[in-house]
Motif scaffolding. Structure first.
Motif, PDB file in Angstrom:
ATOM      1  N   GLU A 111      73.840  37.652  22.260  1.00  0.00           N
ATOM      2  CA  GLU A 111      72.767  38.585  22.507  1.00  0.00           C
ATOM      3  C   GLU A 111      71.338  38.171  20.750  1.00  0.00           C
ATOM      4  OE1 GLU A 111      72.731  42.313  23.965  1.00  0.00           O
ATOM      5  OE2 GLU A 111      71.041  43.191  22.969  1.00  0.00           O
ATOM      6  N   ALA A 112      73.049  38.390  19.938  1.00  0.00           N
ATOM      7  CA  ALA A 112      72.266  38.867  18.433  1.00  0.00           C
ATOM      8  C   ALA A 112      72.464  37.162  18.331  1.00  0.00           C
ATOM      9  CB  ALA A 112      73.635  38.533  17.632  1.00  0.00           C
ATOM     10  N   LEU A 113      72.962  35.886  18.826  1.00  0.00           N
ATOM     11  CA  LEU A 113      72.077  34.505  19.036  1.00  0.00           C
ATOM     12  C   LEU A 113      71.403  34.227  19.361  1.00  0.00           C
ATOM     13  CD1 LEU A 113      75.710  33.405  18.146  1.00  0.00           C
ATOM     14  CD2 LEU A 113      74.314  33.317  16.917  1.00  0.00           C
ATOM     15  N   ASN A 114      71.073  34.991  20.644  1.00  0.00           N
ATOM     16  CA  ASN A 114      69.808  34.657  21.003  1.00  0.00           C
ATOM     17  C   ASN A 114      70.462  33.373  22.331  1.00  0.00           C
ATOM     18  OD1 ASN A 114      67.254  35.828  22.056  1.00  0.00           O
ATOM     19  ND2 ASN A 114      65.491  34.074  20.974  1.00  0.00           N
ATOM     20  N   VAL A 115      71.314  34.067  22.562  1.00  0.00           N
ATOM     21  CA  VAL A 115      71.451  32.972  23.394  1.00  0.00           C
ATOM     22  C   VAL A 115      71.069  33.882  25.027  1.00  0.00           C
ATOM     23  CG1 VAL A 115      74.071  31.903  24.940  1.00  0.00           C
ATOM     24  CG2 VAL A 115      72.960  31.356  22.495  1.00  0.00           C
ATOM     25  N   LEU A 116      70.858  32.794  25.968  1.00  0.00           N
ATOM     26  CA  LEU A 116      70.148  34.025  27.189  1.00  0.00           C
ATOM     27  C   LEU A 116      70.915  33.427  27.857  1.00  0.00           C
ATOM     28  CD1 LEU A 116      66.749  32.386  27.923  1.00  0.00           C
ATOM     29  CD2 LEU A 116      66.773  33.942  27.106  1.00  0.00           C
ATOM     30  N   PRO A 117      71.147  34.897  28.348  1.00  0.00           N
ATOM     31  CA  PRO A 117      72.322  34.495  29.856  1.00  0.00           C
ATOM     32  C   PRO A 117      72.323  34.053  30.726  1.00  0.00           C
ATOM     33  CG  PRO A 117      71.124  37.148  29.398  1.00  0.00           C
ATOM     34  CD  PRO A 117      70.456  36.185  28.973  1.00  0.00           C
ATOM     35  N   PRO A 118      73.296  33.460  31.296  1.00  0.00           N
ATOM     36  CA  PRO A 118      73.106  32.134  32.368  1.00  0.00           C
ATOM     37  C   PRO A 118      72.732  32.926  34.001  1.00  0.00           C
ATOM     38  CG  PRO A 118      75.618  33.096  31.962  1.00  0.00           C
ATOM     39  CD  PRO A 118      74.641  33.860  31.487  1.00  0.00           C
ATOM     40  N   SER A 119      72.458  32.659  34.273  1.00  0.00           N
ATOM     41  CA  SER A 119      72.423  32.844  35.943  1.00  0.00           C
ATOM     42  C   SER A 119      73.299  33.616  36.658  1.00  0.00           C
ATOM     43  CB  SER A 119      72.177  31.258  36.821  1.00  0.00           C
ATOM     44  OG  SER A 119      71.147  30.910  36.309  1.00  0.00           O
TER      45      SER A 119
END
Ligand code: ZN
Length: 487
Positions: A111-119
């Motif tokens: 989340e800190a790296l702004n990686v979107l959660p997968p589906s």
């Protein structure tokens, strides 16, 4: 037209999805053990950008990224026990408590790296029944056999019928001579055969009933099984780190071909690895740096903290198939470059329009799409974004002028390519590690006072500082070289 470098054909191919509007993408996720570290960041960010770009192009992407929480043969060197199981046993925890704890830390770092959660984020341990069914089909097809309660994949037979090792380019003769001695070797017909199911030793605490024994699935199996369950027998993109090509992805290919008679994956994508000061990252090399340590600057190899967005920007400054070497100098220039980019973004919001335009924004969008269409070439895209920043600065500094249409275009352009596709956070302190510097300095100051107190044998003060910091959430560790802290 989007082109993707396919690791299987070893060339760029025009991307043609199986379904006109939908894309299925599977990426090998983390093995849940240990804190989120730099090795986790690169595949996560690479495929996050792929996910974001495909979505931007209008595809409905089902992105599946698994969590390996059982069966990974990442064993302790001492006793060959699975790491999750070992930690659970030693600390008298349920294995799922260990998994939950590390998943929480991993998700926080993502989340800190702004990686979107997968589906979908399926756990291997939640798909034991599917894995057992998958094994039965491979046995029925004649490509696996039972031995002493374990089930092994018959590599020589598969190799004869379909060819084994195409993705990694290995040949089986070489494999036969280089396969290391593993526990249970003697049960195999051939040393190159790999486990689909392992009978659990009595002290093993993670095991499930199966037709063959109380045991657990082999690591490679979960990805074949879960990709089939959620994406179907054939799907578009399978991603992961280059280190997974062999044996993991090679075994996945063999399993799915043996199971359904054809390969499952259309495009294999692999991100290259990271090094730290030119060396591979490893616990034994003393350069194993967690993401938390990057964010706080608390590892001894780091001269300062680096914000999550600096890490993300730094990784995207290289093409995903190129290597990335983490060193303080390179990270500091990434921080400076990101600062320039974010300043440009902020200044863009303050631009005043003129009646005449002396800037030429007409090629920006086309060049940006060309970069991304060329196998997700993020460094070239970043170059185009800097061209836009130069124009913004010229207008802001009154050496050029822009119409309202130019300004509107630039805002949309930066929001699309910098924020939406590259996933760079432009608000708050996302871009600047320095906004946290006063807080870090304050902690260092407290620890300096504590160290003086210790010198004066004032244990009350030194313990008070450590305990109060601990209560706030800082862990303070005394090492032989001084003191280390982390959040
Ligand atoms: Zn996998």
């Amino acid at each position: 037209m989007l082109t993707i470098y396919n690791s299987m054909s070893r060339q760029k191919e025009v991307f043609k999805p199986l379904h006109e509007k939908r894309v299925g993408m599977y990426v090998c996720g983390p093995t849940v053990y240990g804190d989120g570290h730099l090795g986790h960041a690169r595949p996560a960010i690479t495929f996050d950008v792929v996910y974001r770009y495909l979505t931007h192009l209008g595809y409905k992407v089902r992105y599946v990224r698994n969590i390996t929480d059982v069966g990974h043969l990442e064993h302790d060197a001492d006793d060959g026990e699975d790491k999750i199981a070992k930690k659970a046993r030693l600390e008298q925890l349920e294995p799922m408590e260990v998994v939950q704890y590390y998943m929480g830390r991993y998700h926080k770092a993502m989340e800190a790296l702004n990686v979107l959660p997968p589906s979908i984020e399926p756990h291997a341990s939640g798909h034991i029944i599917e894995q057992i069914e998958y094994i039965k089909k491979i046995i029925d097809a004649g490509y696996a056999y039972e031995s002493e309660g374990s089930v092994y994949f018959d590599v020589p037979k598969f190799n004869k019928d379909y060819g084994y090792g195409k993705l990694s380019g290995r040949n089986i003769d070489e494999l036969l001579t280089t396969t290391r001695e593993l526990d249970g070797q003697s049960e195999k017909r051939n040393p190159a055969d790999f486990a689909l199911w392992k009978k659990a030793a009595p002290e093993h605490i993670m095991h499930w009933p199966s037709p063959w024994s109380e045991g657990f699935p082999g690591w490679h199996l979960e990805c074949s099984t879960m990709s089939e369950k959620y994406l179907g027998e054939t799907f578009d993109i399978h991603g992961g780190g280059m280190d997974l090509k062999f044996p993991h992805h090679e075994c996945e290919i063999a399993q799915s071909v043996a199971h359904s008679g054809h390969p499952a994956v259309h495009y294999w994508m692999h991100n290259n690895m990271i090094t730290i000061n030119g060396k591979k990252m490893g616990k034994s090399l003393g350069n194993f740096i967690t993401l938390d340590e990057f964010f706080t600057g608390s590892h001894e190899l780091l001269e300062q903290a680096y914000s999550p967005m600096t890490i993300r920007f730094f990784i995207l400054q290289a093409h995903y198939r190129g290597t990335v070497d983490f060193g303080n100098d390179a990270l500091k220039s990434a921080e400076t470059a990101l600062g320039r980019m974010l300043d440009g973004y902020r200044r863009l919001q303050e631009l005043k329009a003129s009646d005449v335009s002396t800037i030429d924004v007409s090629t920006l969008e086309q060049r940006a799409y060309e970069a991304m269409d060329d196998d997700f070439n993020t460094p070239v895209l970043i170059g185009v974004l800097f061209d836009a920043v130069r124009m913004i600065n010229q207008v802001k500094d009154h050496t050029a002028s822009a119409t309202q249409a130019d300004i509107d275009f630039l805002r949309k352009f930066m929001d699309t390519f910098l924020v939406e596709i590259l996933g760079i956070r432009v608000d708050g302190d996302g871009g600047s590690a320095d906004s946290l510097k006063p807080y870090r300095d304050a902690v260092d100051l407290l620890l300096e006072i504590r160290s003086n107190a210790k010198k004066n044998k004032d244990w009350t003060t030194s313990d008070l500082i450590r305990d109060r910091l601990a209560a706030i959430g800082f862990s303070v560790k005394d090492t032989k070289d001084g003191v280390e802290w982390s959040v």
